[in-house]
Design a protein around this motif. Sequence first.
Motif, mmCIF file in Angstrom:
data_model
loop_
_atom_site.group_PDB
_atom_site.id
_atom_site.type_symbol
_atom_site.label_atom_id
_atom_site.label_comp_id
_atom_site.label_asym_id
_atom_site.label_seq_id
_atom_site.Cartn_x
_atom_site.Cartn_y
_atom_site.Cartn_z
ATOM 1 N N LEU A 38 37.032 72.031 98.983
ATOM 2 C CA LEU A 38 37.728 71.927 100.335
ATOM 3 C C LEU A 38 39.345 72.294 100.377
ATOM 4 O O LEU A 38 39.812 72.392 99.401
ATOM 5 C CB LEU A 38 37.527 70.380 100.815
ATOM 6 N N SER A 39 39.682 72.460 101.769
ATOM 7 C CA SER A 39 41.108 72.803 102.019
ATOM 8 C C SER A 39 41.926 71.420 101.667
ATOM 9 O O SER A 39 41.244 70.425 101.975
ATOM 10 C CB SER A 39 41.282 73.223 103.227
ATOM 11 N N PRO A 40 43.293 71.436 101.481
ATOM 12 C CA PRO A 40 43.769 70.259 101.353
ATOM 13 C C PRO A 40 43.942 69.548 102.682
ATOM 14 O O PRO A 40 44.046 68.231 102.692
ATOM 15 C CB PRO A 40 44.926 70.657 100.903
ATOM 16 N N SER A 41 43.877 70.417 103.802
ATOM 17 C CA SER A 41 44.046 69.583 105.059
ATOM 18 C C SER A 41 42.740 68.988 105.685
ATOM 19 O O SER A 41 42.713 67.966 106.137
ATOM 20 C CB SER A 41 44.061 70.723 106.227
ATOM 21 N N ALA A 42 41.632 69.511 105.113
ATOM 22 C CA ALA A 42 40.316 68.760 105.104
ATOM 23 C C ALA A 42 40.166 67.575 104.386
ATOM 24 O O ALA A 42 39.548 66.497 104.812
ATOM 25 C CB ALA A 42 39.087 69.710 104.802
ATOM 26 N N VAL A 43 40.620 67.454 103.124
ATOM 27 C CA VAL A 43 40.780 66.128 102.476
ATOM 28 C C VAL A 43 41.793 65.322 103.107
ATOM 29 O O VAL A 43 41.388 64.093 103.197
ATOM 30 C CB VAL A 43 41.218 66.377 101.037
ATOM 31 N N SER A 44 42.825 65.643 103.647
ATOM 32 C CA SER A 44 43.676 64.914 104.193
ATOM 33 C C SER A 44 43.083 64.197 105.546
ATOM 34 O O SER A 44 43.244 63.100 105.872
ATOM 35 C CB SER A 44 44.921 65.707 104.717
ATOM 36 N N HIS A 45 42.399 65.033 106.394
ATOM 37 C CA HIS A 45 41.623 64.628 107.559
ATOM 38 C C HIS A 45 40.574 63.592 106.999
ATOM 39 O O HIS A 45 40.524 62.592 107.778
ATOM 40 C CB HIS A 45 40.925 65.765 108.269
ATOM 41 N N ALA A 46 39.776 63.871 105.934
ATOM 42 C CA ALA A 46 38.938 62.847 105.450
ATOM 43 C C ALA A 46 39.404 61.631 105.328
ATOM 44 O O ALA A 46 39.017 60.236 105.656
ATOM 45 C CB ALA A 46 37.974 63.464 104.349
ATOM 46 N N LEU A 47 40.486 61.534 104.654
ATOM 47 C CA LEU A 47 41.350 60.213 104.225
ATOM 48 C C LEU A 47 41.730 59.504 105.578
ATOM 49 O O LEU A 47 41.705 58.351 105.365
ATOM 50 C CB LEU A 47 42.453 60.681 103.271
ATOM 51 N N THR A 48 42.111 60.109 106.486
ATOM 52 C CA THR A 48 42.446 59.540 107.632
ATOM 53 C C THR A 48 41.172 58.868 108.329
ATOM 54 O O THR A 48 41.468 57.828 108.672
ATOM 55 C CB THR A 48 42.897 60.696 108.686
ATOM 56 N N ARG A 49 40.100 59.318 108.290
ATOM 57 C CA ARG A 49 39.110 58.816 108.747
ATOM 58 C C ARG A 49 38.364 57.775 107.842
ATOM 59 O O ARG A 49 38.062 56.705 108.529
ATOM 60 C CB ARG A 49 37.846 59.915 108.843
ATOM 61 N N LEU A 50 38.682 57.811 106.407
ATOM 62 C CA LEU A 50 38.145 56.513 105.804
ATOM 63 C C LEU A 50 39.175 55.409 106.006
ATOM 64 O O LEU A 50 38.647 54.193 106.118
ATOM 65 C CB LEU A 50 38.353 57.189 104.241
ATOM 66 N N ARG A 51 40.432 55.837 106.319
ATOM 67 C CA ARG A 51 41.521 54.719 106.483
ATOM 68 C C ARG A 51 41.066 53.958 107.717
ATOM 69 O O ARG A 51 41.044 52.937 107.914
ATOM 70 C CB ARG A 51 42.743 55.208 106.646
ATOM 71 N N ASP A 52 40.569 54.845 108.643
ATOM 72 C CA ASP A 52 40.293 54.075 110.214
ATOM 73 C C ASP A 52 38.994 53.411 110.039
ATOM 74 O O ASP A 52 38.974 52.235 110.476
ATOM 75 C CB ASP A 52 40.239 55.216 111.188
ATOM 76 N N LEU A 53 38.146 53.841 109.150
ATOM 77 C CA LEU A 53 36.823 53.161 109.021
ATOM 78 C C LEU A 53 36.842 51.844 108.530
ATOM 79 O O LEU A 53 36.209 51.154 108.706
ATOM 80 C CB LEU A 53 35.780 54.288 108.130
ATOM 81 N N PHE A 54 37.703 52.022 107.267
ATOM 82 C CA PHE A 54 37.653 50.739 106.302
ATOM 83 C C PHE A 54 38.904 49.859 106.755
ATOM 84 O O PHE A 54 38.950 48.650 106.236
ATOM 85 C CB PHE A 54 37.853 51.240 104.896
ATOM 86 N N GLY A 55 39.762 50.188 107.814
ATOM 87 C CA GLY A 55 40.899 49.249 108.225
ATOM 88 C C GLY A 55 41.907 48.959 107.234
ATOM 89 O O GLY A 55 42.167 48.010 106.831
ATOM 90 N N ASP A 56 42.084 50.063 106.213
ATOM 91 C CA ASP A 56 42.810 49.897 105.064
ATOM 92 C C ASP A 56 43.551 51.146 104.532
ATOM 93 O O ASP A 56 42.963 52.140 104.828
ATOM 94 C CB ASP A 56 41.973 49.329 103.977
ATOM 95 N N PRO A 57 44.873 51.236 104.094
ATOM 96 C CA PRO A 57 45.524 52.499 103.871
ATOM 97 C C PRO A 57 44.599 53.152 102.640
ATOM 98 O O PRO A 57 44.630 54.522 102.625
ATOM 99 C CB PRO A 57 46.679 52.261 103.292
ATOM 100 N N LEU A 58 44.058 52.543 101.799
ATOM 101 C CA LEU A 58 43.199 52.988 100.754
ATOM 102 C C LEU A 58 44.028 53.527 99.784
ATOM 103 O O LEU A 58 43.731 53.390 98.643
ATOM 104 C CB LEU A 58 42.295 53.926 101.148
ATOM 105 N N PHE A 59 44.810 54.458 100.066
ATOM 106 C CA PHE A 59 45.576 55.303 99.059
ATOM 107 C C PHE A 59 47.109 55.317 99.636
ATOM 108 O O PHE A 59 47.322 55.681 100.534
ATOM 109 C CB PHE A 59 45.008 56.544 98.712
ATOM 110 N N VAL A 60 47.920 55.139 98.413
ATOM 111 C CA VAL A 60 49.381 55.326 99.075
ATOM 112 C C VAL A 60 50.021 56.470 98.156
ATOM 113 O O VAL A 60 49.971 56.637 97.018
ATOM 114 C CB VAL A 60 50.438 54.160 98.451
ATOM 115 N N ARG A 61 50.589 57.275 98.907
ATOM 116 C CA ARG A 61 51.268 58.546 98.363
ATOM 117 C C ARG A 61 52.419 58.235 97.583
ATOM 118 O O ARG A 61 53.379 57.502 97.932
ATOM 119 C CB ARG A 61 51.438 59.599 99.318
#
Length: 303
Positions: A38-61
């Motif tokens: 995947l492209s880095p932007s696709a991974v970033s978009h997926a992480l945004t969806r995951l955070r919204d889905l689970f209601g948690d940041p999940l990963f801190v940069r």
Amino acid sequence: MSDFDINQVRRLDGGLLLVFRECLRRRKAQEAAQVLGLSPSAVSHALTRLRDLFGDPLFVRKPHGLVPTRRALELEPQVEALLQLAGAALGGREAFDPSTSQRVFRVSAPEFVTDLIGGRLLNALAAEAPGVLFTVEHMVQGRALEALRRGEIDLAVGRFAGGFGEHRTERLYEDRYCVAARRGHPLIDGRIDAQTYALAGHVYAMAGSETAGDENLPGPLEMTIVARAGAPHWMTVLVMVAASDAIATCPRRLAERHADMLGLQVMDPPFEPMRLAVEAVRRRRTDDPGIDWFLGQLRAAVG
């Protein structure tokens, strides 16, 4: 199932779960993107969806990469189970043909195990599975079991002090410690007493990478240490003993395997030798005929 649950499930797809798993494994978004194609932007978009889905940041940069939150660590085994179930449902129990497989098996094992069985394992694979490869890393117990849980390795082999958790284990073989000295040693000829053991110079292998993390001396007697190998590098220890008047207390099967090549005499120590059990650990929920086959090759290589 409630309407709310149905809506949540609709928002979840396998691609998101794969991004979640690889970000946990790699701790770097760019590496996760490379593994998944995947492209880095696709991974970033997926992480945004995951955070919204689970209601948690999940990963801190952080400057060194992604740091998972407590919620992400709690979700990890559940996500892994979902991916395993999805794979089983879609593909069934996939057959494994060693004669045509190009698989790479990833193993954690200490040097005294790989030195003992590595040659026989290579010969067996060359004859039965010429396309199969294996990689070996040395890890202490906690790191090995964590890597196994994350799917970074297929098997963890070595001495363990319990704490297998969700994994399953089987004993590969048992061994005991012995004393190795060069043939023609000026003080030792086939046997060794307590006084000679205490006064002779020892090459001592630190046992931290033997998975169990036991760094105690293998016997109750005092010893004079003249050199330490820090991995432990057992073959380095035996080569040093073969070229000097130092001695070593080491796993007996290993010493006997290399005694003729190195010109060593192998003896019982002047005390009840410590015993060691070598075990193979795998993920409990993994139904994998390839790992079944490879584990059988390890058993046969023990001899």
